[in-house]
Design an enzyme around this catalytic site. Structure first.
Site, PDB file in Angstrom:
ATOM      1  CD  GLU A 176      -2.900   1.316   0.368  1.00 32.32           C
ATOM      2  OE1 GLU A 176      -2.454   1.458  -0.628  1.00 32.32           O
ATOM      3  OE2 GLU A 176      -4.089   1.502   0.893  1.00 32.32           O
ATOM      4  CG  ASP A 177      -0.857   4.713  -1.334  1.00 29.71           C
ATOM      5  OD1 ASP A 177      -1.577   4.322  -0.846  1.00 29.71           O
ATOM      6  OD2 ASP A 177      -1.321   5.659  -2.165  1.00 29.71           O
ATOM      7  CG  ASP A 216      -5.443   8.794   6.533  1.00 29.48           C
ATOM      8  OD1 ASP A 216      -5.031   9.489   7.608  1.00 29.48           O
ATOM      9  OD2 ASP A 216      -6.343   9.652   5.833  1.00 29.48           O
ATOM     10  CE  LYS A 261      -2.393  10.999   6.283  1.00 32.60           C
ATOM     11  NZ  LYS A 261      -2.658  12.028   5.213  1.00 32.60           N
ATOM     12  CG  PHE A 300      -3.261  15.456   1.130  1.00 36.54           C
ATOM     13  CD1 PHE A 300      -4.316  14.456   1.351  1.00 36.54           C
ATOM     14  CD2 PHE A 300      -3.039  15.750  -0.330  1.00 36.54           C
ATOM     15  CE1 PHE A 300      -4.752  13.674   0.295  1.00 36.54           C
ATOM     16  CE2 PHE A 300      -3.614  14.789  -1.397  1.00 36.54           C
ATOM     17  CZ  PHE A 300      -4.629  13.915  -0.964  1.00 36.54           C
ATOM     18  CB  VAL A 301       1.994  13.103   1.594  1.00 36.04           C
ATOM     19  CG1 VAL A 301       2.455  13.935   2.726  1.00 36.04           C
ATOM     20  CG2 VAL A 301       1.643  11.719   1.951  1.00 36.04           C
ATOM     21  CG  ASP A 337      -4.388  10.477  -6.452  1.00 34.25           C
ATOM     22  OD1 ASP A 337      -4.236   9.777  -5.239  1.00 34.25           O
ATOM     23  OD2 ASP A 337      -5.338  10.937  -6.712  1.00 34.25           O
ATOM     24  NE  ARG A 383      -2.487   8.171  -9.468  1.00 38.10           N
ATOM     25  CZ  ARG A 383      -3.070   7.967  -8.417  1.00 38.10           C
ATOM     26  NH1 ARG A 383      -2.667   7.421  -7.241  1.00 38.10           N
ATOM     27  NH2 ARG A 383      -4.617   7.936  -8.249  1.00 38.10           N
TER      28      ARG A 383
END
Ligand code: IMP
Length: 178
Positions: A102-103, A106, A134, A155-156, A162, A168
């Site tokens: 996963e990226d 959150d 996060k 928020f990154v 994205d 991206r």
């Protein structure tokens, strides 16, 4: 439009060199822990595509690549609504050692949902690798086995992550200042 001449809104959080070094480190750690065992790497689309591309090369050895597509509705930089599976695995994972890639984790809701969905398919094992964590915004507990970086509640974007599908392709992670 995001992604066009808005660089003033971006500040680098993790530069390209640090990202690449950490991904190499994670890859080596993962391969060491699995030995010569095949690993079925399952990338969560779309955000994990760059991390996964680098991570599977850093892991080396016998690796299968599969993809799961999930989509959440976004309003601005906050995610809303329910996860919709847009692309399911094409093959059985029964009896395989799986690594869900996963990226960012959150609230944790996406990972909780996907883990529940995959566990019933009887893999031998299933672990999570997330580039970013996060934790300040967590709503459910998630056990992340491999974390690249723990970041503050910002928020990154970049390196797969994205805003409205832009950014991206940045080779680094940046905070987006709305
Ligand atoms: P969770 O279900 O709240 O853990 O959210 C996970 C998903 O939300 C990620 O796969 C991202 O698509 C998205 N997301 C959460 N935080 C960010 C962020 O800071 N930048 C970009 N996407 C994010």
């Amino acid at each position: 439009m995001p992604g066009s001449n808005e660089n003033a809104r971006l500040s680098t959080l993790i530069d390209e060199e640090s990202l690449q070094a950490r991904v190499r480190e994670l890859g080596a750690q993962i391969r060491e822990e699995y030995g010569d065992e095949p690993i079925t790497c399952i990338g969560v689309l779309k955000g994990s595509f760059l991390f996964m591309a680098d991570l599977v090369r850093a892991i080396g050895g016998p690796v299968r690549c599969e993809f799961l597509g999930g989509s959440r509705n976004h309003r601005g930089t906050r995610s809303t609504g329910i996860l919709r599976i847009t692309h399911d695995l094409k093959k059985s994972i029964e009896g395989q050692n799986c690594l869900l890639i996963e990226d960012i984790v959150d609230t944790g809701l996406t990972m909780e949902y996907l883990m529940r969905m995959l566990k019933v398919r009887n893999p031998t094992s299933i672990k999570i690798a997330s580039l970013l964590d996060k934790p300040s915004n967590r709503k459910v507990e998630v056990d992340i086995d491999y974390v690249g970086f723990t970041i503050p509640d910002e928020f990154v974007v970049g390196y797969g992550l994205d805003l409205q599908d832009f950014y991206r392709n940045l080779p680094y992670i940046a905070v987006y200042h709305p």
